[in-house]
Scaffold this motif. Sequence first.
Motif, PDB file in Angstrom:
ATOM      1  N   LYS A 182       0.854  -1.186   0.000  1.00 49.86           N
ATOM      2  CA  LYS A 182       0.000   0.000   0.000  1.00 49.86           C
ATOM      3  C   LYS A 182       0.895   1.243   0.000  1.00 49.86           C
ATOM      4  CE  LYS A 182      -3.553  -2.264   2.813  1.00 49.86           C
ATOM      5  NZ  LYS A 182      -4.277  -2.199   4.110  1.00 49.86           N
ATOM      6  N   MET A 183       0.431   2.248  -0.716  1.00 49.82           N
ATOM      7  CA  MET A 183       1.227   3.458  -0.834  1.00 49.82           C
ATOM      8  C   MET A 183       0.373   4.697  -0.683  1.00 49.82           C
ATOM      9  SD  MET A 183       3.895   4.117  -3.855  1.00 49.82           S
ATOM     10  CE  MET A 183       4.820   5.610  -3.777  1.00 49.82           C
ATOM     11  N   ASN A 184       0.931   5.727  -0.091  1.00 48.45           N
ATOM     12  CA  ASN A 184       0.281   7.023   0.004  1.00 48.45           C
ATOM     13  C   ASN A 184       1.388   8.073   0.025  1.00 48.45           C
ATOM     14  OD1 ASN A 184      -1.778   8.879   0.152  1.00 48.45           O
ATOM     15  ND2 ASN A 184      -2.223   8.565   2.316  1.00 48.45           N
ATOM     16  N   ASN A 185       1.017   9.323   0.222  1.00 45.79           N
ATOM     17  CA  ASN A 185       1.999  10.395   0.277  1.00 45.79           C
ATOM     18  C   ASN A 185       1.524  11.424   1.299  1.00 45.79           C
ATOM     19  OD1 ASN A 185       3.483  12.939  -0.496  1.00 45.79           O
ATOM     20  ND2 ASN A 185       4.296  11.577  -2.081  1.00 45.79           N
ATOM     21  N   ARG A 186       2.423  11.819   2.211  1.00 42.23           N
ATOM     22  CA  ARG A 186       2.026  12.783   3.240  1.00 42.23           C
ATOM     23  C   ARG A 186       1.634  14.121   2.639  1.00 42.23           C
ATOM     24  NH1 ARG A 186       2.766  11.306   8.788  1.00 42.23           N
ATOM     25  NH2 ARG A 186       1.853  13.311   9.321  1.00 42.23           N
ATOM     26  N   LYS A 187       2.131  14.436   1.452  1.00 38.61           N
ATOM     27  CA  LYS A 187       1.727  15.682   0.799  1.00 38.61           C
ATOM     28  C   LYS A 187       0.251  15.622   0.412  1.00 38.61           C
ATOM     29  CE  LYS A 187       6.316  16.776  -1.106  1.00 38.61           C
ATOM     30  NZ  LYS A 187       7.075  15.585  -0.710  1.00 38.61           N
ATOM     31  N   VAL A 188      -0.220  14.449   0.045  1.00 35.82           N
ATOM     32  CA  VAL A 188      -1.644  14.274  -0.253  1.00 35.82           C
ATOM     33  C   VAL A 188      -2.462  14.495   1.014  1.00 35.82           C
ATOM     34  CG1 VAL A 188      -3.401  12.544  -0.863  1.00 35.82           C
ATOM     35  CG2 VAL A 188      -1.318  12.748  -2.232  1.00 35.82           C
ATOM     36  N   LEU A 189      -1.993  13.943   2.136  1.00 38.89           N
ATOM     37  CA  LEU A 189      -2.697  14.139   3.410  1.00 38.89           C
ATOM     38  C   LEU A 189      -2.684  15.617   3.812  1.00 38.89           C
ATOM     39  CD1 LEU A 189      -1.260  11.017   5.264  1.00 38.89           C
ATOM     40  CD2 LEU A 189      -3.612  11.312   4.485  1.00 38.89           C
ATOM     41  N   SER A 190      -1.549  16.283   3.594  1.00 35.38           N
ATOM     42  CA  SER A 190      -1.483  17.720   3.881  1.00 35.38           C
ATOM     43  C   SER A 190      -2.452  18.477   2.985  1.00 35.38           C
ATOM     44  CB  SER A 190      -0.056  18.242   3.655  1.00 35.38           C
ATOM     45  OG  SER A 190       0.849  17.645   4.546  1.00 35.38           O
ATOM     46  N   GLY A 191      -2.587  18.003   1.748  1.00 32.82           N
ATOM     47  CA  GLY A 191      -3.542  18.602   0.813  1.00 32.82           C
ATOM     48  C   GLY A 191      -4.968  18.472   1.300  1.00 32.82           C
ATOM     49  N   PHE A 192      -5.324  17.315   1.829  1.00 28.62           N
ATOM     50  CA  PHE A 192      -6.670  17.120   2.393  1.00 28.62           C
ATOM     51  C   PHE A 192      -6.926  18.140   3.503  1.00 28.62           C
ATOM     52  CE2 PHE A 192      -6.497  12.299   1.357  1.00 28.62           C
ATOM     53  CZ  PHE A 192      -6.972  12.541   0.081  1.00 28.62           C
ATOM     54  N   ALA A 193      -5.946  18.253   4.431  1.00 31.79           N
ATOM     55  CA  ALA A 193      -6.095  19.179   5.554  1.00 31.79           C
ATOM     56  C   ALA A 193      -6.212  20.619   5.057  1.00 31.79           C
ATOM     57  CB  ALA A 193      -4.918  19.037   6.520  1.00 31.79           C
ATOM     58  N   GLU A 194      -5.480  20.945   3.991  1.00 31.41           N
ATOM     59  CA  GLU A 194      -5.526  22.294   3.430  1.00 31.41           C
ATOM     60  C   GLU A 194      -6.879  22.576   2.776  1.00 31.41           C
ATOM     61  OE1 GLU A 194      -1.947  24.338   1.435  1.00 31.41           O
ATOM     62  OE2 GLU A 194      -3.157  23.627  -0.264  1.00 31.41           O
ATOM     63  N   VAL A 195      -7.371  21.609   2.024  1.00 28.16           N
ATOM     64  CA  VAL A 195      -8.642  21.767   1.315  1.00 28.16           C
ATOM     65  C   VAL A 195      -9.806  21.983   2.285  1.00 28.16           C
ATOM     66  CG1 VAL A 195     -10.357  20.476  -0.028  1.00 28.16           C
ATOM     67  CG2 VAL A 195      -7.993  20.575  -0.808  1.00 28.16           C
ATOM     68  N   ILE A 196      -9.763  21.326   3.424  1.00 29.53           N
ATOM     69  CA  ILE A 196     -10.871  21.486   4.390  1.00 29.53           C
ATOM     70  C   ILE A 196     -10.609  22.631   5.363  1.00 29.53           C
ATOM     71  CG2 ILE A 196     -11.455  19.035   4.216  1.00 29.53           C
ATOM     72  CD1 ILE A 196     -10.170  18.602   6.961  1.00 29.53           C
ATOM     73  N   GLY A 197      -9.484  23.344   5.191  1.00 28.69           N
ATOM     74  CA  GLY A 197      -9.202  24.497   6.047  1.00 28.69           C
ATOM     75  C   GLY A 197      -8.751  24.140   7.438  1.00 28.69           C
ATOM     76  N   GLU A 198      -8.082  22.958   7.596  1.00 29.06           N
ATOM     77  CA  GLU A 198      -7.658  22.522   8.930  1.00 29.06           C
ATOM     78  C   GLU A 198      -6.180  22.127   8.932  1.00 29.06           C
ATOM     79  OE1 GLU A 198      -9.428  22.782  11.479  1.00 29.06           O
ATOM     80  OE2 GLU A 198     -11.558  22.587  10.977  1.00 29.06           O
ATOM     81  N   SER A 199      -5.347  22.908   8.252  1.00 30.04           N
ATOM     82  CA  SER A 199      -3.926  22.574   8.148  1.00 30.04           C
ATOM     83  C   SER A 199      -3.245  22.474   9.509  1.00 30.04           C
ATOM     84  CB  SER A 199      -3.199  23.620   7.292  1.00 30.04           C
ATOM     85  OG  SER A 199      -3.650  23.554   5.949  1.00 30.04           O
ATOM     86  N   ASP A 200      -3.722  23.263  10.476  1.00 29.79           N
ATOM     87  CA  ASP A 200      -3.107  23.225  11.803  1.00 29.79           C
ATOM     88  C   ASP A 200      -3.441  21.951  12.569  1.00 29.79           C
ATOM     89  OD1 ASP A 200      -5.783  24.089  11.892  1.00 29.79           O
ATOM     90  OD2 ASP A 200      -5.499  24.996  13.873  1.00 29.79           O
ATOM     91  N   LYS A 201      -4.403  21.167  12.049  1.00 29.35           N
ATOM     92  CA  LYS A 201      -4.789  19.908  12.707  1.00 29.35           C
ATOM     93  C   LYS A 201      -4.376  18.691  11.873  1.00 29.35           C
ATOM     94  CE  LYS A 201      -8.669  21.505  15.544  1.00 29.35           C
ATOM     95  NZ  LYS A 201      -8.627  22.947  15.254  1.00 29.35           N
ATOM     96  N   LEU A 202      -3.297  18.846  11.085  1.00 27.91           N
ATOM     97  CA  LEU A 202      -2.870  17.773  10.184  1.00 27.91           C
ATOM     98  C   LEU A 202      -2.626  16.455  10.914  1.00 27.91           C
ATOM     99  CD1 LEU A 202      -1.871  16.643   7.481  1.00 27.91           C
ATOM    100  CD2 LEU A 202       0.386  17.601   7.988  1.00 27.91           C
ATOM    101  N   ILE A 203      -1.904  16.504  12.041  1.00 30.45           N
ATOM    102  CA  ILE A 203      -1.589  15.263  12.764  1.00 30.45           C
ATOM    103  C   ILE A 203      -2.864  14.612  13.295  1.00 30.45           C
ATOM    104  CG2 ILE A 203      -0.378  14.253  14.726  1.00 30.45           C
ATOM    105  CD1 ILE A 203       1.437  15.058  12.418  1.00 30.45           C
ATOM    106  N   ASP A 204      -3.741  15.408  13.902  1.00 26.72           N
ATOM    107  CA  ASP A 204      -5.014  14.859  14.406  1.00 26.72           C
ATOM    108  C   ASP A 204      -5.814  14.232  13.266  1.00 26.72           C
ATOM    109  OD1 ASP A 204      -4.532  15.684  17.001  1.00 26.72           O
ATOM    110  OD2 ASP A 204      -5.505  17.620  16.725  1.00 26.72           O
ATOM    111  N   PHE A 205      -5.815  14.913  12.130  1.00 27.23           N
ATOM    112  CA  PHE A 205      -6.561  14.437  10.960  1.00 27.23           C
ATOM    113  C   PHE A 205      -5.992  13.106  10.457  1.00 27.23           C
ATOM    114  CE2 PHE A 205      -6.770  14.161   6.323  1.00 27.23           C
ATOM    115  CZ  PHE A 205      -8.132  14.266   6.090  1.00 27.23           C
ATOM    116  N   THR A 206      -4.656  13.038  10.306  1.00 33.07           N
ATOM    117  CA  THR A 206      -4.043  11.832   9.749  1.00 33.07           C
ATOM    118  C   THR A 206      -4.124  10.643  10.701  1.00 33.07           C
ATOM    119  OG1 THR A 206      -1.866  12.587  10.492  1.00 33.07           O
ATOM    120  CG2 THR A 206      -2.474  13.096   8.237  1.00 33.07           C
ATOM    121  N   VAL A 207      -3.942  10.905  11.991  1.00 28.83           N
ATOM    122  CA  VAL A 207      -4.030   9.813  12.973  1.00 28.83           C
ATOM    123  C   VAL A 207      -5.429   9.190  12.950  1.00 28.83           C
ATOM    124  CG1 VAL A 207      -4.086   9.297  15.448  1.00 28.83           C
ATOM    125  CG2 VAL A 207      -2.188  10.618  14.488  1.00 28.83           C
ATOM    126  N   ALA A 208      -6.450  10.029  12.858  1.00 23.29           N
ATOM    127  CA  ALA A 208      -7.822   9.517  12.803  1.00 23.29           C
ATOM    128  C   ALA A 208      -8.078   8.761  11.500  1.00 23.29           C
ATOM    129  CB  ALA A 208      -8.815  10.668  12.956  1.00 23.29           C
TER     130      ALA A 208
END
Length: 457
Positions: A182-208
Motif C-alpha cells: 500500500k502506498m500514500n503520500n504525506r503531501k496528499v494528506l497535507s492537501g486534504f487538511a488544506e482543502v478542508i481548512g484545517e492545516s493546523d490539525k494535520l496530525i489529528d486528521f491523519t491519525v484519525a
Amino acid sequence: MAQKPSIPKGTRDFSPSEVAKRNFIMQTIREQFEKFGFQPIETPSFENSETLMGKYGDEGDRLIFKILNSGDFLKKANQEAFNQKDSLKITSSISEKALRYDLTVPFARYVVQHRNELEFPFKRYQIQPVWRADRPQKGRFREFFQCDADVVGSDSLWQEVEFVQLYDAVFSSLGLKGVTIKMNNRKVLSGFAEVIGESDKLIDFTVALDKLDKIGEDGVKKEMQEKGISSEAIEKIQRVFDLHGSFLEKIEVLKDILATSEIGKKGIEELEFINNALAELGLYEANLDLDVTLARGLNYYTGAIFEVSAPKGVAMGSIGGGGRYDDLTGIFGMSGVSGVGISFGLDRIYLVLEELDLFPETVAGNVRALFINFGNKESLYCLKAIKALRAGGIAAELYPEEAKMKKQMNHANKREIPFVVLAGTKEIEDGQFTLKDMTSGEQSTVNLQELKDKIGS
C-alpha cells in the motif's frame, strides 16, 4: 518453595526449529538488501533518552521503555515531582537512557555522528531487535526484530521505485504470493487538511484517518470531530472514504479533490511517477495499491508512505512499512539531508509463513546424520568420519553415550535427523559404514565417499 520461572509478557523464547526459521527469513532479507546495494551497520540496544523522545509523536513516546539510572537514582530525582507523585515530571531525572523504539531514529543519529566518514547517498541496512511498551496481542510483541533499509542523501523518486521492487523481491524469494504494497503520500494528506481548512490539525486528521479499517467511517469522523474538525470540513473530503478502483482511477479522483492544493498536487505527481515506473518495470508477485487513508502516526514522514499487508485470508497487521523523511537528521543538527526507508516485520512475516505452511522442509533441519555409539573404539572410528563430513559442509554428530540402540534411534527420530550411521567391528575391519535412511527404513553398506554423497545429497 522455588519460584516458578516465567518471562515478561510480550516476549518469547525460541526453540531450535523456530530460530532456524527466523534465520531463514533474515538471511533471505539480508541477501536481497545486499543485492540492492545496502551496507550493514549496527547501533546500541539503548540510546540516550533525548535521542528518542519527541521523535514519534505522543503515542510513540508513551511506548518507549525507559531505563532507570544506575545506583541510587532517587538521590538525583526531582524532589518536587517526587513529592507530588508526578511520574511524567520525575522520569527525566531518574532515567537518562531508553531502549530503542525503532531503527530509523538511531540511524539518523548515526548518520549525523559519522557524517565525515560516510559517502552519500548512503545506503544502509540493519537487522536488530527493538522494544515497545505496547499491549501484547497476536503479531504484536514488546520485543521484536526489525529489518530496515534506508537511503540518505538523495531526494530522487527512483529510490521509492527501488524500495517497492525490494519489497517485491524479498516476498517473492520467501514464496509469499499476493502481498499488497500500500502506498500514500504525506503531501496528499497535507492537501486534504488544506482543502478542508484545517492545516493546523494535520496530525489529528491523519491519525484519525489511519484508523479507518479499524473503527470504520463513522468512528473516524467522530474522532475528527472530537479533535475540533467540523462536520462541514469533513464533508469536503467525503469521497476519500468511498475511494476505490485501480491506482490510476484513484489518482484521477484525487486530482479533482485536491485541485486547489499545491502541496496536494505535488503529492499526486510523486505517486504518479512511482506508479508509472513500476508499471513499466513490472513486479514479480506483489500488488501495488494506492491507499489514501494510510497515514502512519509517525511524525517524520514527509513524502511517500509504504505499508505491506499479508495475502488475503491471513488475519495479520502490516508486515512491513516505511516512507520518505526529508529532514530527519535535522533533529540532530544536520539539515537538508533527505532520506527514505522501509522495514520488514520479521515476527509477523514468520507467523504468515507458518500459517500458510511456506517454510521449506529443509529449513528446520540441521544435523544430517547421527552416528551410533557402540563404545570407545567404535566412537573414535566414527569421529574420524564425522570430521571428514563436517569438513565437507555436512552437519553430523556422535551420540555421546554408549546407550541402548533403541534409545539412540529414538533420539534421532525425535530430532528428525534423516540418517543414522552404524559402525561395529565388521564395518571397522572393512573400512565401511552401515547407513540407515530414517524416513524409508532402507539400509546400505557404504564407504566414506559414498557416505558423503548420500548424506549430502
